[in-house]
Write a protein that holds these residues in place. Structure first.
Motif, short mmCIF file in Angstrom:
data_model
loop_
_atom_site.label_atom_id
_atom_site.label_comp_id
_atom_site.label_asym_id
_atom_site.label_seq_id
_atom_site.Cartn_x
_atom_site.Cartn_y
_atom_site.Cartn_z
N TYR A 93 -29.10 18.77 -5.15
CA TYR A 93 -27.88 18.79 -5.94
C TYR A 93 -27.72 20.16 -6.58
O TYR A 93 -28.69 20.88 -6.81
N CYS A 94 -26.48 20.51 -6.91
CA CYS A 94 -26.21 21.79 -7.54
C CYS A 94 -24.93 21.69 -8.37
O CYS A 94 -24.20 20.70 -8.29
N ASP A 95 -24.69 22.73 -9.19
CA ASP A 95 -23.45 22.78 -9.96
C ASP A 95 -22.26 22.72 -9.00
O ASP A 95 -22.32 23.23 -7.88
N ARG A 96 -21.15 22.12 -9.48
CA ARG A 96 -19.97 22.03 -8.64
C ARG A 96 -18.72 21.86 -9.50
O ARG A 96 -18.76 21.17 -10.52
N PRO A 97 -17.62 22.46 -9.04
CA PRO A 97 -16.37 22.32 -9.80
C PRO A 97 -15.83 20.88 -9.75
O PRO A 97 -15.25 20.42 -10.74
N ILE A 98 -16.02 20.20 -8.64
CA ILE A 98 -15.55 18.82 -8.52
C ILE A 98 -16.38 18.08 -7.48
O ILE A 98 -16.82 18.67 -6.50
N ASP A 99 -16.61 16.82 -7.78
CA ASP A 99 -17.32 15.94 -6.86
C ASP A 99 -16.58 14.62 -6.86
O ASP A 99 -16.33 14.06 -7.93
N ILE A 100 -16.19 14.15 -5.70
CA ILE A 100 -15.48 12.88 -5.57
C ILE A 100 -16.33 11.97 -4.70
O ILE A 100 -16.59 12.28 -3.54
N ASP A 101 -16.78 10.86 -5.28
CA ASP A 101 -17.61 9.91 -4.55
C ASP A 101 -16.88 8.58 -4.43
O ASP A 101 -16.33 8.07 -5.42
N ILE A 102 -16.93 8.01 -3.24
CA ILE A 102 -16.40 6.67 -3.03
C ILE A 102 -17.48 5.68 -3.45
O ILE A 102 -18.59 5.70 -2.93
N ILE A 103 -17.16 4.82 -4.42
CA ILE A 103 -18.12 3.84 -4.92
C ILE A 103 -17.93 2.51 -4.19
O ILE A 103 -18.88 1.97 -3.63
N PHE A 104 -16.72 1.99 -4.20
CA PHE A 104 -16.38 0.75 -3.49
C PHE A 104 -15.07 0.94 -2.75
O PHE A 104 -14.18 1.66 -3.22
N ILE A 105 -14.94 0.26 -1.61
CA ILE A 105 -13.66 0.06 -0.94
C ILE A 105 -13.54 -1.45 -0.79
O ILE A 105 -14.18 -2.05 0.07
N ASP A 106 -12.76 -2.05 -1.69
CA ASP A 106 -12.71 -3.51 -1.78
C ASP A 106 -14.16 -4.02 -1.77
O ASP A 106 -15.00 -3.48 -2.46
N ASP A 107 -14.44 -5.04 -0.98
CA ASP A 107 -15.82 -5.53 -0.90
C ASP A 107 -16.44 -5.17 0.46
O ASP A 107 -17.36 -5.84 0.93
N LEU A 108 -15.94 -4.09 1.06
CA LEU A 108 -16.44 -3.65 2.36
C LEU A 108 -17.85 -3.08 2.25
O LEU A 108 -18.22 -2.49 1.24
N ILE A 109 -18.59 -3.25 3.33
CA ILE A 109 -19.90 -2.61 3.47
C ILE A 109 -19.79 -1.69 4.68
O ILE A 109 -19.51 -2.15 5.79
N ILE A 110 -19.98 -0.40 4.44
CA ILE A 110 -19.85 0.61 5.49
C ILE A 110 -21.15 1.39 5.55
O ILE A 110 -21.65 1.86 4.52
N ASN A 111 -21.69 1.51 6.75
CA ASN A 111 -22.94 2.24 6.93
C ASN A 111 -22.79 3.19 8.11
O ASN A 111 -23.15 2.85 9.24
N LEU A 112 -22.25 4.37 7.83
CA LEU A 112 -22.05 5.40 8.84
C LEU A 112 -22.89 6.61 8.47
O LEU A 112 -23.24 6.78 7.29
N PRO A 113 -23.21 7.47 9.43
CA PRO A 113 -24.01 8.66 9.08
C PRO A 113 -23.35 9.50 7.98
O PRO A 113 -24.03 10.05 7.12
N GLU A 114 -22.02 9.58 7.99
CA GLU A 114 -21.31 10.43 7.03
C GLU A 114 -20.84 9.70 5.77
O GLU A 114 -20.41 10.33 4.81
N LEU A 115 -20.93 8.36 5.77
CA LEU A 115 -20.41 7.61 4.63
C LEU A 115 -21.10 6.26 4.51
O LEU A 115 -21.14 5.49 5.47
N VAL A 116 -21.61 5.99 3.31
CA VAL A 116 -22.20 4.69 3.00
C VAL A 116 -21.45 4.12 1.79
O VAL A 116 -21.34 4.79 0.75
N VAL A 117 -20.91 2.92 1.97
CA VAL A 117 -20.17 2.23 0.90
C VAL A 117 -20.68 0.80 0.86
O VAL A 117 -20.78 0.17 1.91
N PRO A 118 -20.96 0.27 -0.32
CA PRO A 118 -20.94 0.89 -1.64
C PRO A 118 -21.87 2.10 -1.71
O PRO A 118 -22.85 2.19 -0.98
N HIS A 119 -21.53 2.99 -2.64
CA HIS A 119 -22.35 4.19 -2.81
C HIS A 119 -23.80 3.75 -3.05
O HIS A 119 -24.07 2.92 -3.91
#
Length: 167
Positions: A93-119
């Protein structure tokens, strides 16, 4: 309301943090979907790395018809527009001007190399759970099967947050 309900966590610890968070919210509202509700803003110490810069953190509820991959690309574009340069130094981790994280998308469970939801670390981070609990205290984590308010009570992160802007 059509579309998905998406819960996001936004953080900034570099530059004019309040303006960067407000700008990110405005860009999300104009280019991704409708921002329905925004939590208070909290100040916290960095987690997972050393920095003299404190973070401002907030969560928001977004309604959008974009799918998960489209959301990820749109949020990355907003981060870049607001000055974020991704540094891939051994996943640190490092300093950053902005960070946007997806926490939930409805009650979906997503497990992709580039995105895991819920966070995958949201339940370990007070700076996510406290503002998120303002928006959806009774939302049930689709994997952990606990509400956001219960996750906040059980959170192992005991760091102190300072309320900086009450909504």
């Amino acid at each position: 309301m059509r579309g998905n309900n998406i819960y996001l966590s936004l953080g900034s610890n570099e530059g004019n943090r309040e303006i960067l968070i407000k700008s990110a919210i405005d860009l999300i509202n104009t280019s991704v979907g409708k921002v329905v509700k925004v939590s208070s803003i909290y100040e916290s110490d960095p987690l997972g790395f050393n920095s003299k810069n404190k973070f401002l953190n907030t969560c928001l509820l977004l309604n959008s018809e974009a799918n998960a991959q489209q959301l990820l690309l749109k949020f990355e574009a907003i981060e870049i527009k607001l000055g974020r340069i991704r540094k891939f130094e051994q996943d640190q981790y490092c300093d950053r001007p902005i960070d946007i994280d997806i926490i939930f998308i409805d009650d979906l469970i997503i497990n992709l190399p580039e995105l895991v939801v819920p966070h995958p670390k949201m339940h370990l981070r007070r700076f996510v759970l406290e503002p998120l609990a303002e928006l959806c205290p009774d939302f049930v984590h689709p994997i952990l099967k606990k509400t956001v308010s219960v996750l906040l009570k059980e959170c192992p992160d005991k760091s102190k947050l300072k309320l900086t802007l009450k909504r």
